[in-house]
Scaffold this motif. Structure first.
Motif, PDB file in Angstrom:
ATOM      1  N   GLY A   1      -7.523   8.346  -9.455  1.00 38.61           N
ATOM      2  CA  GLY A   1      -7.992   7.405  -8.451  1.00 38.61           C
ATOM      3  C   GLY A   1      -7.905   5.977  -8.909  1.00 38.61           C
ATOM      4  N   SER A   2      -7.600   5.789 -10.152  1.00 41.16           N
ATOM      5  CA  SER A   2      -7.585   4.434 -10.665  1.00 41.16           C
ATOM      6  C   SER A   2      -6.222   3.773 -10.523  1.00 41.16           C
ATOM      7  N   GLY A   3      -5.362   4.390  -9.797  1.00 44.63           N
ATOM      8  CA  GLY A   3      -4.027   3.825  -9.668  1.00 44.63           C
ATOM      9  C   GLY A   3      -3.072   4.636 -10.502  1.00 44.63           C
TER      10      GLY A   3
ATOM     11  N   LYS B   1       4.160   1.329  -2.263  1.00 38.14           N
ATOM     12  CA  LYS B   1       3.637   0.704  -3.471  1.00 38.14           C
ATOM     13  C   LYS B   1       4.086   1.481  -4.706  1.00 38.14           C
TER      14      LYS B   1
ATOM     15  N   GLU C   1     -14.271  -1.279 -14.790  1.00 37.61           N
ATOM     16  CA  GLU C   1     -13.781  -0.447 -13.698  1.00 37.61           C
ATOM     17  C   GLU C   1     -13.739  -1.230 -12.383  1.00 37.61           C
TER      18      GLU C   1
ATOM     19  N   VAL D   1      -5.703  -1.121 -19.127  1.00 38.18           N
ATOM     20  CA  VAL D   1      -6.700  -1.362 -18.090  1.00 38.18           C
ATOM     21  C   VAL D   1      -8.083  -0.861 -18.493  1.00 38.18           C
ATOM     22  N   LYS D   2      -8.138   0.297 -19.123  1.00 37.76           N
ATOM     23  CA  LYS D   2      -9.440   0.746 -19.607  1.00 37.76           C
ATOM     24  C   LYS D   2      -9.298   1.708 -20.778  1.00 37.76           C
TER      25      LYS D   2
ATOM     26  N   LYS E   1      -8.760   0.016  -3.961  1.00 34.80           N
ATOM     27  CA  LYS E   1      -8.533   0.980  -2.880  1.00 34.80           C
ATOM     28  C   LYS E   1      -9.535   0.869  -1.743  1.00 34.80           C
TER      29      LYS E   1
ATOM     30  N   GLU F   1       0.819  -1.210   0.000  1.00 38.83           N
ATOM     31  CA  GLU F   1       0.000   0.000   0.000  1.00 38.83           C
ATOM     32  C   GLU F   1       0.856   1.264   0.000  1.00 38.83           C
TER      33      GLU F   1
ATOM     34  N   SER G   1      -7.398  -6.250 -15.219  1.00 35.98           N
ATOM     35  CA  SER G   1      -7.943  -5.921 -13.900  1.00 35.98           C
ATOM     36  C   SER G   1      -7.536  -4.504 -13.487  1.00 35.98           C
ATOM     37  N   ASN G   2      -8.516  -3.755 -12.988  1.00 38.25           N
ATOM     38  CA  ASN G   2      -8.258  -2.359 -12.617  1.00 38.25           C
ATOM     39  C   ASN G   2      -7.788  -2.266 -11.173  1.00 38.25           C
ATOM     40  N   PRO G   3      -6.536  -1.880 -10.963  1.00 39.88           N
ATOM     41  CA  PRO G   3      -6.030  -1.825  -9.585  1.00 39.88           C
ATOM     42  C   PRO G   3      -6.720  -0.742  -8.754  1.00 39.88           C
ATOM     43  N   GLY G   4      -7.274   0.261  -9.417  1.00 41.55           N
ATOM     44  CA  GLY G   4      -7.927   1.355  -8.698  1.00 41.55           C
ATOM     45  C   GLY G   4      -9.074   0.868  -7.820  1.00 41.55           C
TER      46      GLY G   4
ATOM     47  N   ARG H   1       0.347  -2.265 -18.985  1.00 45.54           N
ATOM     48  CA  ARG H   1      -0.840  -3.113 -19.118  1.00 45.54           C
ATOM     49  C   ARG H   1      -2.051  -2.231 -19.394  1.00 45.54           C
TER      50      ARG H   1
END
Lengths: 371, 860, 242
Positions: free
Chosen positions: B59-61, B13, C26, B89-90, C152, B9, C146-149, B87
């Motif tokens: 917020g998504s990393g 992280k 998401e 992701v979206k 949280k 975390e 996979s979305n790591p966000g 990678r």
């Protein structure tokens, strides 16, 4: 010869328990709950129906055992101890079903750490916990001496609370208007009482048969008495059952009672009505049948089979009609048939019940009337 | 497999992420290097990291949004991909695009399941079972790139050494504008005429009508936000092609400001929100169009500023009566009176009602409403009315309505494409040797330009007849094909009557397939080459129009590839060129070396540099401030790739009035342009235009040939034996038939109105199903004269009785574990193409998909 | 404290389902589970027929029956109005599913993303197995994309035996981003905001149109509002007739 039979019996019961353990492993650790015929529409199925069946029977047994203890009707004393022990055995069966229903039973300790007093389910959990403690306590007392009236009253109150709270649990949600908490809070204790009478008749008469203990005159009177009471409770159940059918089946809106209306044509419903109520009531109204041991045993067994079907019918009534987004692409009613694993849940619960009971029967002199 | 440290975390992280990234990248490069690059004698530093763009922590990393392009359909939207640690992701819309902006249709998300599809081929493979056939397992085994390329080069050299380079064939599927490197230059320099594109199974007939009326061979833009009437014909812009994202974004306003009517036998996604649904009988669009034209003229609703008027202002367009053309003074159009006299005067709504099976009042209501909205009245031509046998004329008729109401090139109407300034690749001419020149002179395998295949893309034989190439190969007509390469195509699935392709491909002695998945086409290949995914792993660019703009949107490698993929249109031809050079034929490589990096002036030295330089070369006018010509201005290459998209200047309305690329420069209701090209075609074959039309299965003769008109649809199958007309349509989750291996495709399949998740359904009206005893969910067999398939019945009111609607996209028997029921053997659902016979709209060369066959339905 | 709500403009909605697919993405929602969903209806008979689409999601009810029924407070309300679920406390009794009038809660009947555990490739040596692909790309942590966000505020992928549902993308709200379905909607048919801000975009719309909520008579006080109509078609004026 007898020893072999007993060992065979224990073996059978242990096999049932083993099957339960395998089910527990496969469901909780292995493949998952997909082994059950459950979907996000049928979120509750046979394990919950079996749980309701056993837990209400257990509460009903508390009502039966309170007859001598609380109400002081002494001629019921010969069945007091067996009934009290059955309460415990049946409750173990109920817990078995619950364990195999819950997605994460290992986390039930959050009942204590994170209680939600607004939840019927929390109350139910706590009440059943309390119920088990009270039962064990009163049985221990009973085994040594007379149960105090105070403890008896407390047991009765807790039993009333559990069986009615279950009605609260099912009947409260606005999402399932097919259930009414008002109705279920009466129907559940009543049918629990009926199931308990059937169980007492079944187990007591079975004891006399297997232990080769002839029925004394007092026993005969007692069981005849119980038979009549059983008949009365069944009749009352039928009245409630029919009113539920009439109200839900004819006079209410189709949307809210659609699930129940659909279940009216199901085998479970008819099993509950004809096999579980009409036939045993007819049997009991005939004195020749009522007075015969086989008659009582058959009527009791039929009633319990019908009750089990009725519990399943009731659970399904609230779920078979998909609504909202979960109705997308679904037929108006989804069909249900238990999988082998769901059947094993019931089988293993029954095995637990019989195993505990057999241990008690053989070791705790259940036929003794308390001092 | 490299392992990553566990996620921790907080700041630790983040720290670890950085550490991890570099470590992972290093490992990946090392493995790539040992696997491929070193074997090829090249050491390549991936440009990926160097091109990392401004990072944006959300917020998504910790990740970055990187510009990309979606080719899930031919909307060709500009996108951004959220990349975390190499990678994807979206995905979201690229706000820099003025065409699609932030809007993203549903299918774009499926690209994530495509790029990480486990069934993607990760390495080159070769066939070890010499027998080829649908039921022959190819027994593919992995080989190195070196071996694969070496084998391919050997086969090409063999053709060259035997002077039979015309027996080489290149089949193109989904392309970017880097296509010419492989499709054009390589085919020419090897020396073959046979570069066959997929275009004719796409929508050539849809371009035919606009070309032979307003001289524009291309898809139109529709100015829906300023339109007052939108009349759609077999187009479903909320679900399929084109600019689905853009139209989805503005449709909620369009339904307010415009009346929306849609002619389509199936209640489509767009019809669901329409004011008028005209569920006409399939194949009768032309009749409805000319009847609407009839009403527009008789009611005096034509747009006078565009079409002109009677000299004295009196409307002489009266049903059934000829009009003297002298009395009408046309402005920006040609032949309105001729058209009336030849075709329109008797085409009353009553006449059309009988043919289309629509109520007379509805036809009148729509026609009048449409006319009253002129010139802000769109007649929106989709593939439905025109990708039919004889569809070319319906294409003209539907588009001609835009001419009558003056919507062409007008506000709230239809537009052509805006100017863009990309440049073509260097010319190959200097690199064609004698063998190539001789080879190139042979006739093409698809028979374009023959008497029976005019394929009039601007000139006779100018277009492709994709689906007929199978017959060319099978009959070795004009010659056999010995070596063929296909890329991002799947003709054994995407072409009607694909069984012909199965046999044709099996017949080709050496077939290479450049593909992401082992598809039905791959099943017959000798070599499979793992392709990059266009959206995440490829250098390239495409152009698209919409919202009054044109954008040029870039594709870039933005993630760490999992397999040993190479870019189809640039890297692979370069690598083949290197191999050919090794074997003594260096022309192709020499040509490719002329694609110099405009920034550094350096010639490419390996395939990675080549891919990048070629793109920089083609787009230089967009990013090089010194070469600026218009639209968005950039300071340089890096700024362009960061933005990901270049936008044109806004559309200049009405600039093409009387300045169209037709013979008369006018909008032609009487097509002098078509007349010219048809006469040329007839002349070439020493015959008459009427004979051409006869051979090509059209009904028109004489002057009628040159005006938009209704022709009775040519539908295969006897009505008694095959009582239903087949209606083919496209799913809003289709990524051109490539998304059936995505679980999201199936889990959300009911986003197509009337469809069912995890099923492939034939939609039938309940009133048709009842007498047949067919119930929802029944397994059914659909049979046409040319084939059959098995799927699931769905009873649905949104289907016109007498038709059965079946979505294209499923029925794969290969492609992957989800797309097929048993990979390589049993399809999941059924492919509509198995029902459709190989038929053509021969004037455009298009393959017919709609109103093409009758079918029967039985319980399976 | 804000009180979050969503307004869904059905006229803008084109029924494309981008919300639902983007939500899958998401929130790493397994196949078969729909945090974002829909209610559709094909009304009428041919040719007088239309298809209607109503997007659905957790209503984040102010008086949430799922929260009331949950024995262990796994399902709970946040101060900002979000109905949140804590899988750590969830015993998997599914009483919330039984209680929810909107059918938006799903149970993890099995380990999530089972697809990605399959070790079999379709072409030995030539393609990856799903397991290998997931391992290579993302250490086998759910799906490769996979979305790591999401991780949280919830487990990135929820385990077997607990329920899950829409959280209004609480993890995004936490960092000042709107829910992903709102962002992903190509039609801007979803408007998100704070009911406690009198001039927020949601309040402006709720004051302008007649909003409605699902099953309002139950008194659950949903915080997802609908305005306008999916098909606002014109029709010819008529008094009908007999």
């Amino acid at each position: 010869m007898k020893a072999i039979k007993i060992q065979l019996w224990y073996g059978l019961l242990l096999l049932g328990i083993l099957l339960g353990l395998i089910t527990a492993y496969r469901v909780l650790i292995g493949t998952g709950f997909v082994l059950y015929a459950k979907t996000d529409i049928l979120v509750w199925t046979m394990p919950i129906a079996a749980y309701v069946f056993f837990s209400l029977t257990s509460s009903g047994l508390a009502f039966v055992s309170s007859i001598p203890v609380v109400f002081g009707i002494k001629r019921y004393q010969p069945i007091e101890k067996r009934t009290a022990f059955l309460e415990i055995a049946v409750l173990f069966a109920a817990f078995t079903c619950l364990l195999l229903h819950l997605g994460s039973p290992q986390k039930v300790y959050y009942y204590l750490f994170s209680p939600n007093l607004a939840s019927p389910l929390w109350w139910l959990g706590m009440l059943y916990g309390l119920y088990l403690i009270v039962l064990l306590l009163s049985f221990r007392k009973m085994h040594k001496a007379q149960v105090s009236k105070g403890l008896g009253v407390f047991t009765l109150i807790v039993a009333i609370a559990t069986s009615t709270a279950l009605g609260w649990l099912f009947g409260l949600p606005d999402a399932r208007p097919v259930f009414s908490a008002n109705f279920l809070a009466m129907y559940f204790p009543l049918t629990g009482f009926g199931s308990a009478l059937a169980a007492v008749l079944l187990f007591s008469l079975a004891y006399h048969h297997f232990a080769k203990v002839p029925l004394s005159g007092g026993d005969r009177n007692l069981y005849e008495d119980l038979g009549k009471l059983f008949g009365f409770v069944m009749a009352l159940t039928l009245v409630f059952f029919l009113w539920r059918t009439i109200v839900g089946g004819t006079s209410a809106t189709a949307v809210e009672f659609g699930g129940f209306r659909h279940m009216l044509s199901s085998g479970w419903y008819h099993l509950a009505l004809w096999v579980g109520l009409v036939i045993p009531i007819l049997m009991i109204t005939m004195p020749a049948v009522r007075n015969a041991t086989w008659g009582k045993i058959t009527a009791a067994a039929l009633f319990l089979v019908g009750m089990f079907a009725g519990r399943l019918e009731m659970v399904l009534s609230g779920l078979v009609m998909p609504t909202g987004p979960k109705a997308e692409g679904q037929p108006p009613f989804v069909s249900y048939w238990p999988t082998i694993w769901e059947v094993l849940v019931f089988v293993s619960a029954l095995a637990v019940l019989l195993f505990v009971y057999t241990l008690g029967e053989r070791n705790l002199k259940l036929s003794e009337a308390p001092e | 497999m490299e392992m990553k440290p566990n996620q921790k975390e907080g700041t630790l992280k983040d720290f670890l992420n950085d550490y991890k990234m570099s470590r992972r990248s290093f490992m990946k490069r090392a493995s790539v290097a040992t696997g491929g690059a070193i074997a090829l004698g090249t050491t390549v530093k991936p440009t990926l990291r160097a091109l990392a763009q401004a990072s944006e922590t959300t917020g998504s990393g910790a990740g970055e949004w990187k510009a990309a392009t979606c080719q899930g359909c031919t909307s060709w939207c500009s996108k951004q991909v959220y990349v975390v640690d190499g990678r994807a992701v979206k995905v979201r819309g690229n706000p820099n695009s003025k065409v699609n902006g932030e809007a993203s249709c549903p299918r774009v998300h499926l690209a994530l399941q495509q790029v990480y599809d486990p069934d993607r081929i990760k390495t080159p493979m070769k066939r070890t079972n010499p027998k080829k056939g649908r039921n022959e397992d190819p027994k593919f085994v992995p080989i190195s790139w070196d071996e694969a390329l070496g084998t391919i080069a050997d086969k090409i050299m063999e053709l060259r050494n035997n002077n039979e380079t015309h027996k080489y064939m290149l089949m193109r599927g989904r392309y970017s504008y880097m296509r010419d490197v492989l499709y054009d230059r390589m085919t020419k320099i090897i020396g073959s005429p046979n570069n066959i594109s997929h275009s004719a199974i796409c929508a050539e007939a849809e371009k035919f009508g606009p070309y032979y009326t307003e001289g524009y061979w291309g898809y139109r833009q529709y100015d829906v936000q300023r339109a007052r009437y939108i009349l759609l014909w077999g187009a479903d812009p909320l679900a399929a092609n084109r600019q689905v994202s853009y139209y989805s974004a503005v449709w909620g306003d369009a339904v307010d400001s415009a009346t929306i009517a849609i002619a389509e036998p199936r209640l489509s996604a767009t019809a669901a929100k329409a004011d008028e649904w005209l569920p006409l009988k399939p194949g009768t669009d032309g009749a409805l169009a000319v009847a609407i034209a009839h009403v527009l003229l008789t009611e005096g609703l034509w747009y006078k500023e565009f079409v002109g008027d009677f000299i004295d202002g009196e409307n002489r367009f009266v049903s059934g009566q000829y009009v003297d053309s002298e009395l009408f003074e046309e402005k920006h159009t040609n032949g309105i009176v001729t058209w009336w006299n030849l075709e329109l005067k008797d085409k009353t709504p009553e006449w059309a009602a009988k043919i289309t099976d629509l109520p007379v009042e509805q036809i009148k209501r729509v026609a009048v409403g449409y006319g009253q909205a002129a010139p802000h009245a769109i007649s929106w031509l989709g593939g439905g009315p025109c990708m039919q046998v004889r569809g070319g004329y319906a294409s003209m008729a539907v588009h001609a309505l835009n001419g009558i109401v003056g919507a062409v090139d007008n506000v709230g109407g239809t537009q052509q494409s805006n100017k863009e300034y990309t440049t073509k690749f260097p010319k190959p001419d200097d690199f064609l040797d004698e063998i190539a020149k001789a080879g190139k002179k042979h006739k093409k395998i698809d028979h374009r330009g023959r008497l029976e295949f005019p394929a009039l893309n601007k000139k006779p034989g100018g277009g492709v007849v994709t689906n007929n190439a199978a017959d060319g190969i099978l009959n070795a007509d004009p010659n056999e094909i010995k070596v063929a390469i296909g890329y991002m195509n799947n003709f054994a699935f995407s072409c009607p009557q694909p069984e012909r392709w199965e046999r044709a491909l099996a017949k080709i002695p050496f077939l290479v397939h450049i593909t992401t998945n082992a598809s039905e086409f791959s099943w017959f290949a000798d070599i499979l080459l793992p392709d990059t995914h266009h959206m995440f792993e490829k250098w390239g660019y495409v152009k698209a129009i919409g919202n009054g703009y044109r954008h040029v949107t870039l594709m870039q490698p933005i993630i760490e590839p999992v397999g040993d993929y190479k870019i189809d249109e640039t890297e692979i031809p370069w690598l083949i060129a290197e191999k050919l050079a090794e074997k003594g034929f260096s022309n192709l490589l020499d040509h490719y070396k002329t694609y110099i990096d405009p920034e550094t002036g350096k010639a490419p030295t390996n395939e990675k540099e080549f891919a990048l330089y070629a793109l920089k070369y083609a787009t230089q006018n967009l990013w090089d401030p010194a070469k600026y010509k218009g639209g968005d201005k950039f300071s340089g290459w890096n700024e362009l790739i960061k933005a990901g998209v270049w936008n044109s200047d806004p559309y200049p309305y009405r600039k093409k009035w009387s300045n169209m690329k037709t013979k008369t420069k006018k909008f032609e209701f009487y097509s002098e342009t078509l007349k010219d090209v048809l006469e040329k075609h007839a002349e070439k074959h020493n015959t008459t235009v009427d004979h051409v039309l006869e051979v090509c299965n059209y009904l028109a003769r004489g002057e009628m040939v040159f005006v938009p008109h209704y022709e009775e649809a040519f539908i295969a199958g006897d009505e008694k034996e095959y009582p239903f007309i087949h209606v083919d349509y496209k799913s809003r989750l289709n990524r051109e038939g490539r998304s059936a291996n995505c679980t999201w495709y199936h889990d959300f399949k009911d986003l197509d109105p009337g469809d069912v998740p995890w099923q492939d359904v034939a939609k039938i009206n309940p009133r048709d199903a009842r007498p047949l005893g067919i119930k929802n969910g029944d397994k059914v067999k659909l049979t046409s004269p040319s084939g059959s398939l098995t799927c699931t019945a769905s009873l649905w009111e949104g289907v016109r009785p007498g038709t059965i609607a079946k979505c294209y996209g499923q029925g794969h028997w290969a492609y992957g574990r989800v797309a097929s029921r048993v990979f390589g053997k049993v399809p999941r659902g059924g492919s509509s193409n198995d029902l459709i016979p190989a038929q053509y709209d021969r004037l455009s060369g298009s393959t017919a998909f709609y109103a093409t066959t009758r079918i029967k339905i039985e319980k399976a | 404290m804000p009180k979050y709500a969503m307004v869904i403009d059905l006229q803008r909605c084109v029924g494309c389902g981008a919300c639902s697919i983007a939500c899958r993405n998401e929130n790493n929602v397994p196949d078969g589970i729909y945090w974002s969903n829909k209610i559709t209806e094909t009304a009428g008979t041919f040719p007088n027929v239309r298809f209607h689409y109503l997007p659905t999601l957790c209503n984040h009810c102010s008086d949430a029956p799922c929260v009331e029924g949950c024995p262990t407070k796994a399902m709970h309300k946040l101060d900002n109005g979000i109905t949140m679920h804590d899988p750590d406390k969830c015993i998997g009794c599914r009483y919330c599913q039984y209680n929810c009038p909107y059918e938006v809660i799903y149970f993890n009947w099995q380990d999530p993303h089972k697809f990605w555990r399959n070790p079999k490739p379709v072409i030995e040596g030539g393609t990856s197995s799903p397991k290998e692909m997931a391992q290579t790309v993302n250490n086998g942590n759910g799906a490769p994309y996979s979305n790591p966000g999401r991780g949280k505020t919830l487990p990135e992928n929820r385990p077997k035996g607990v329920v899950e549902k829409c959280t209004f993308c609480d993890h995004r709200i936490k960092v000042g981003e709107i829910p992903y379905c709102v962002e992903a909607c190509p039609a801007d048919a979803r408007i998100f905001g704070d009911l406690d801000k009198p001039d927020s975009k949601v309040n402006r719309l709720l004051g302008k149109f007649k909003p409605y909520r699902l099953k309002e008579r139950l008194g659950t006080e949903p915080n997802v509002y609908y305005i306008r109509s999916f098909n606002p078609a014109h029709y010819q004026r008529t008094k009908g007739g007999i």
